[in-house]
Design an enzyme around this catalytic site. Structure first.
Site, PDB file in Angstrom:
ATOM      1  N   ASN A 204       0.844  -1.198   0.000  1.00  0.00           N
ATOM      2  CA  ASN A 204       0.000   0.000   0.000  1.00  0.00           C
ATOM      3  C   ASN A 204       0.878   1.246   0.000  1.00  0.00           C
ATOM      4  OD1 ASN A 204       0.578   0.750   2.818  1.00  0.00           O
ATOM      5  ND2 ASN A 204      -0.458  -1.189   3.246  1.00  0.00           N
ATOM      6  N   LYS A 283       9.031 -16.912 -10.832  1.00  0.00           N
ATOM      7  CA  LYS A 283       8.290 -15.788 -11.430  1.00  0.00           C
ATOM      8  C   LYS A 283       7.068 -16.306 -12.192  1.00  0.00           C
ATOM      9  CE  LYS A 283       8.831 -11.912 -14.562  1.00  0.00           C
ATOM     10  NZ  LYS A 283       9.662 -11.272 -15.580  1.00  0.00           N
TER      11      LYS A 283
END
Ligand code: PMT
Length: 395
Positions: A204, A283
């Site tokens: 955030n 990934k």
């Protein structure tokens, strides 16, 4: 916090004089009345006019101009800081030599004195200079720095004047009443990062500024402060025990480890409410419409709310809108003593700003709406409120 404080800034002849201009500027900007006293050698590096311009006040250089200048200068001064301080001036202070305006002013002055030395490392290490520094420190003078690094003469070593921000912090600390002595305050700050794979994460916008401001203010006021922070690009505050963490689980573990010795906990961190259910070890390839399943992270504040004992617990509520009802529910649900509500959609409030707009709600339901202010000032108001409601130090 420096509003109305009268500060005498002594400036002596070192190349670091240019940094003293910034000190005068920052102290003035923070509300202090800064009166600069320069030695003759300091004037060779920077003109008094520069200091006059940044402080907005006359600069004094001469003992014989004016009537009892050294006596009058110290009247109503709250602090004397000498930055940069040369070996010459330090040694004069230690020996009681009074041969210019600054050294006579020092002899007359009875309030707190801070000294930020700046000189070549061989000068600094000279036994007589070290002896003089020790003498002055023994008499209660606070030394800030010097630091090691590249010196103006091109040599590497100890002798660089401390960073301006550290000097400003020392001034603020020296002028702050130690009303939180004996308190052990645990503060959380910043975001958490919840890994999706080795490259990506959920997080955030928290910068950590609010929590760092609270830990800094608590330390300044004499508390033992521990700051647990998620990834933030801020320098850990001096004197605060700093624990960097990454994700919500790490933050929970660090909070639980430090909770029992604390007398109060202030959770300003923006802990991610969700984390990927599974973190991929490799990934994740680029595909269309990727779905990531999320799980709830541990509610740290709720957990310590159940074990709080007599500790004072403060939470923050980041809301989109001034939702007092939701903040009150959070206060009850997490068993808090106080909650600080900020509407993160308001300009100047919440994430990343240096300022905030907050409403403080106590367990008894008292509501205090505060205007836009620096996070540093809000931190002090929160600590004032804590002290009013819980003056006791023991959990
Ligand atoms: O860091 P800055 O850029 O300076 O921004 C400051 C801030 C906006 C992050 C700060 O002022 C703030 O509001 N912090 C709390 C953010 C938040 O997570 O609010 P919340 O309403 O979602 O959570 C309520 C309380 O529970 C908070 O004290 C939070 O730390 C805590 N919590 C939340 C989730 C969780 N899993 N565990 C928790 O302990």
């Amino acid at each position: 916090m420096l509003n109305g404080k009268n500060i005498l800034l002594g400036v002596t002849g070192s190349i670091a004089v240019y940094k003293a201009v910034e000190i005068a500027r920052r102290l003035t900007e923070d509300g202090a009345n800064v009166t600069v006293v320069m030695t003759e050698s300091a004037c060779r590096f920077v003109s008094p006019t520069t200091f006059e311009a940044v402080s907005g006040r006359p600069v004094y250089t001469n003992l014989f101009e004016g009537y009892f200048r050294h006596i009058n200068l110290v009247k109503e001064s709250h602090l004397l800081i000498v930055a940069p301080a040369t070996a010459n001036t330090i040694s004069k202070f230690a020996c009681g030599i009074a041969d210019n305006l600054l050294s006579t002013t020092y002899l007359v002055y009875e309030g707190p004195v801070l000294i930020a030395p700046a000189m070549n490392s061989r000068m600094y290490k000279k036994p007589v200079v070290q002896k003089n520094i020790k003498e002055l420190a023994k008499s209660g003078i606070i030394f800030i720095g010097p630091e090691s690094g590249k010196l103006a003469c091109g040599e590497d070593g100890i002798g660089r004047m401390a960073e301006v921000s550290d000097i400003i912090e020392s001034v603020k600390s020296a002028l702050t009443t130690k009303d939180l002595t004996g308190h052990n305050i645990l503060v959380t700050a910043g975001p958490t990062r919840e890994s999706i794979d080795p490259i990506r994460f959920l997080s955030n916008r928290s910068s950590g500024k609010m929590g760092f401001a609270i830990a800094t203010a608590a330390h300044r006021r004499g508390a033992k402060a521990t700051l647990i922070s998620g990834p933030a690009a801020l320098k850990p505050p001096d004197g605060v025990s700093f624990i960097p963490v990454d994700n919500a689980d790490d933050m929970r573990a660090a909070v639980l480890r430090n909770f029992y010795k604390s007398t109060s906990v202030i959770m300003a961190a923006a802990v991610c409410d969700f984390a990927p259910s599974v973190t991929s070890k490799s990934k994740i390839p680029k595909i269309n419409n990727l779905t990531i399943n999320l799980k709830e992270t541990p509610d740290i504040l709720k957990e310590i709310g159940r074990k709080k004992g007599k500790r004072f617990l403060i939470g923050f509520a980041a809301e989109t809108g001034m939702n007092i009802q939701r903040a009150k529910e959070k206060l009850r649900d997490k068993n808090l003593d106080l909650i600080v509500l900020n509407d993160v959609t308001q300009k100047g409030a919440g994430f990343d700003f240096d300022t905030n707009i907050a409403t403080i709600i106590t367990r008894k339901g008292e509501i205090t709406e505060l205007p836009l202010m620096k996070k540093e000032d809000l931190a002090n108001i929160i600590l004032d409120r804590m002290l009013q409601l819980s003056p006791k130090k023991n959990p």
